[in-house]
Design a protein around this motif. Structure first.
Motif, PDB file in Angstrom:
ATOM      1  N   THR A   1      62.429  25.135 -39.314  1.00 42.94           N
ATOM      2  CA  THR A   1      62.399  23.792 -39.893  1.00 42.94           C
ATOM      3  C   THR A   1      63.623  23.059 -39.374  1.00 42.94           C
ATOM      4  O   THR A   1      64.417  23.620 -38.618  1.00 42.94           O
ATOM      5  CB  THR A   1      62.421  23.832 -41.436  1.00 42.94           C
ATOM      6  OG1 THR A   1      63.682  24.365 -41.862  1.00 42.94           O
ATOM      7  CG2 THR A   1      61.280  24.676 -41.995  1.00 42.94           C
ATOM      8  N   LYS A   2      63.823  21.828 -39.796  1.00 44.68           N
ATOM      9  CA  LYS A   2      64.985  21.070 -39.330  1.00 44.68           C
ATOM     10  C   LYS A   2      66.299  21.707 -39.745  1.00 44.68           C
ATOM     11  O   LYS A   2      67.303  21.565 -39.063  1.00 44.68           O
ATOM     12  CB  LYS A   2      64.913  19.633 -39.845  1.00 44.68           C
ATOM     13  CG  LYS A   2      63.828  18.834 -39.194  1.00 44.68           C
ATOM     14  CD  LYS A   2      63.854  17.391 -39.619  1.00 44.68           C
ATOM     15  CE  LYS A   2      62.714  16.657 -38.929  1.00 44.68           C
ATOM     16  NZ  LYS A   2      62.824  15.225 -39.014  1.00 44.68           N
ATOM     17  N   THR A   3      66.289  22.438 -40.878  1.00 46.77           N
ATOM     18  CA  THR A   3      67.545  22.967 -41.400  1.00 46.77           C
ATOM     19  C   THR A   3      67.669  24.487 -41.359  1.00 46.77           C
ATOM     20  O   THR A   3      68.774  25.005 -41.391  1.00 46.77           O
ATOM     21  CB  THR A   3      67.750  22.512 -42.857  1.00 46.77           C
ATOM     22  OG1 THR A   3      66.620  22.941 -43.627  1.00 46.77           O
ATOM     23  CG2 THR A   3      67.891  21.002 -42.945  1.00 46.77           C
ATOM     24  N   THR A   4      66.558  25.223 -41.294  1.00 44.80           N
ATOM     25  CA  THR A   4      66.658  26.681 -41.370  1.00 44.80           C
ATOM     26  C   THR A   4      65.706  27.386 -40.412  1.00 44.80           C
ATOM     27  O   THR A   4      64.690  26.847 -40.008  1.00 44.80           O
ATOM     28  CB  THR A   4      66.339  27.194 -42.793  1.00 44.80           C
ATOM     29  OG1 THR A   4      64.991  26.840 -43.107  1.00 44.80           O
ATOM     30  CG2 THR A   4      67.278  26.643 -43.829  1.00 44.80           C
ATOM     31  N   SER A   5      66.080  28.619 -40.108  1.00 46.17           N
ATOM     32  CA  SER A   5      65.219  29.540 -39.370  1.00 46.17           C
ATOM     33  C   SER A   5      64.928  30.704 -40.309  1.00 46.17           C
ATOM     34  O   SER A   5      65.853  31.340 -40.810  1.00 46.17           O
ATOM     35  CB  SER A   5      65.917  30.080 -38.125  1.00 46.17           C
ATOM     36  OG  SER A   5      66.280  29.044 -37.268  1.00 46.17           O
ATOM     37  N   LYS A   6      63.651  30.965 -40.550  1.00 49.75           N
ATOM     38  CA  LYS A   6      63.254  32.033 -41.467  1.00 49.75           C
ATOM     39  C   LYS A   6      62.420  33.052 -40.695  1.00 49.75           C
ATOM     40  O   LYS A   6      61.504  32.678 -39.962  1.00 49.75           O
ATOM     41  CB  LYS A   6      62.447  31.447 -42.618  1.00 49.75           C
ATOM     42  CG  LYS A   6      61.997  32.444 -43.649  1.00 49.75           C
ATOM     43  CD  LYS A   6      61.211  31.756 -44.748  1.00 49.75           C
ATOM     44  CE  LYS A   6      60.615  32.774 -45.705  1.00 49.75           C
ATOM     45  NZ  LYS A   6      59.708  32.142 -46.665  1.00 49.75           N
ATOM     46  N   ILE A   7      62.747  34.329 -40.857  1.00 48.32           N
ATOM     47  CA  ILE A   7      62.001  35.396 -40.196  1.00 48.32           C
ATOM     48  C   ILE A   7      61.531  36.373 -41.260  1.00 48.32           C
ATOM     49  O   ILE A   7      62.319  36.814 -42.099  1.00 48.32           O
ATOM     50  CB  ILE A   7      62.875  36.117 -39.148  1.00 48.32           C
ATOM     51  CG1 ILE A   7      63.240  35.143 -38.032  1.00 48.32           C
ATOM     52  CG2 ILE A   7      62.152  37.341 -38.600  1.00 48.32           C
ATOM     53  CD1 ILE A   7      64.241  35.663 -37.038  1.00 48.32           C
ATOM     54  N   GLU A   8      60.214  36.697 -41.239  1.00 46.93           N
ATOM     55  CA  GLU A   8      59.700  37.650 -42.216  1.00 46.93           C
ATOM     56  C   GLU A   8      58.704  38.597 -41.566  1.00 46.93           C
ATOM     57  O   GLU A   8      57.971  38.230 -40.646  1.00 46.93           O
ATOM     58  CB  GLU A   8      59.072  36.947 -43.413  1.00 46.93           C
ATOM     59  CG  GLU A   8      57.858  36.114 -43.113  1.00 46.93           C
ATOM     60  CD  GLU A   8      57.298  35.430 -44.353  1.00 46.93           C
ATOM     61  OE1 GLU A   8      56.856  36.124 -45.273  1.00 46.93           O
ATOM     62  OE2 GLU A   8      57.305  34.188 -44.367  1.00 46.93           O
ATOM     63  N   LEU A   9      58.688  39.828 -42.054  1.00 50.06           N
ATOM     64  CA  LEU A   9      57.778  40.852 -41.563  1.00 50.06           C
ATOM     65  C   LEU A   9      56.362  40.520 -42.023  1.00 50.06           C
ATOM     66  O   LEU A   9      56.128  40.250 -43.202  1.00 50.06           O
ATOM     67  CB  LEU A   9      58.192  42.223 -42.106  1.00 50.06           C
ATOM     68  CG  LEU A   9      57.304  43.399 -41.697  1.00 50.06           C
ATOM     69  CD1 LEU A   9      57.368  43.640 -40.201  1.00 50.06           C
ATOM     70  CD2 LEU A   9      57.716  44.659 -42.462  1.00 50.06           C
ATOM     71  N   LEU A  10      55.416  40.543 -41.091  1.00 45.89           N
ATOM     72  CA  LEU A  10      54.021  40.305 -41.424  1.00 45.89           C
ATOM     73  C   LEU A  10      53.261  41.603 -41.665  1.00 45.89           C
ATOM     74  O   LEU A  10      52.388  41.667 -42.517  1.00 45.89           O
ATOM     75  CB  LEU A  10      53.321  39.540 -40.287  1.00 45.89           C
ATOM     76  CG  LEU A  10      53.690  38.101 -40.096  1.00 45.89           C
ATOM     77  CD1 LEU A  10      52.948  37.516 -38.901  1.00 45.89           C
ATOM     78  CD2 LEU A  10      53.381  37.301 -41.350  1.00 45.89           C
TER      79      LEU A  10
END
Length: 166
Positions: free
Chosen positions: A149-158
């Motif tokens: 997003t404009k403010t964050t990078s989010k990484i999650e296990l699928l």
């Protein structure tokens, strides 16, 4: 296609990964101490029906990559391969993420992997706000989704896929 790995992503839809791609990536498993890390780029298609994304192609390691037992450097040569695939498909096949191997049964990402993924999310050119990251272990393949997003990078296990299951 019945032989696919399907992963559901909240507020996105279904990610479909082709069985032939899983089989091809599995050939790079680091089962012996002499086998180095391998990696490359994931190529896929944004779908209108039958799922949100299909990952069905990849770039294999290139001669200009640097490979060690527990390290991998992806060279610029992958960019040219992806551009060729994009042109050959009339713009339908595109860069959708990164893949590499780890010499462990159920792989987990390292601090360096996370930095590389966040860099890709922030600085790569791709459609949408998501990239997918696959690590091929010795017994399992695991997939993460990164969302920028404009403010964050989010990484999650699928999810994870047991190598050899169909």
């Amino acid at each position: 296609m019945n032989n696919e790995w399907k992963l559901e992503i909240a507020e996105y839809g279904t990610l479909r990964v082709c069985q032939t791609l899983l089989d091809s990536l599995s050939t790079f498993c680091q089962l012996l101490p002499s086998q180095p890390e391998s990696g490359g780029v994931l190529v896929g298609k944004h779908l209108n029906s039958g799922g949100a994304m299909l990952i069905d192609d990849f770039t294999p390691p290139q001669a200009s990559d640097r490979q060690g037992r527990c390290s991998y450097y992806r060279s610029e040569a992958h960019n040219n391969k992806v551009l060729d695939k994009w042109k050959e498909s009339n713009g339908h096949s595109t860069f959708v993420g990164l893949w590499h191997t780890h010499p462990e049964a159920k792989p987990d990402f390292s601090t360096l992997d996370r930095k590389d993924w966040i860099n890709a999310l922030k600085n790569s050119r791709y459609e949408g706000t998501r990239l997918f990251f696959i690590i091929v272990g010795q017994t399992h393949i695991r997939c993460w989704v990164g969302n920028q997003t404009k403010t964050t990078s989010k990484i999650e296990l699928l999810g994870e896929y047991k190598i050899g299951s169909k």
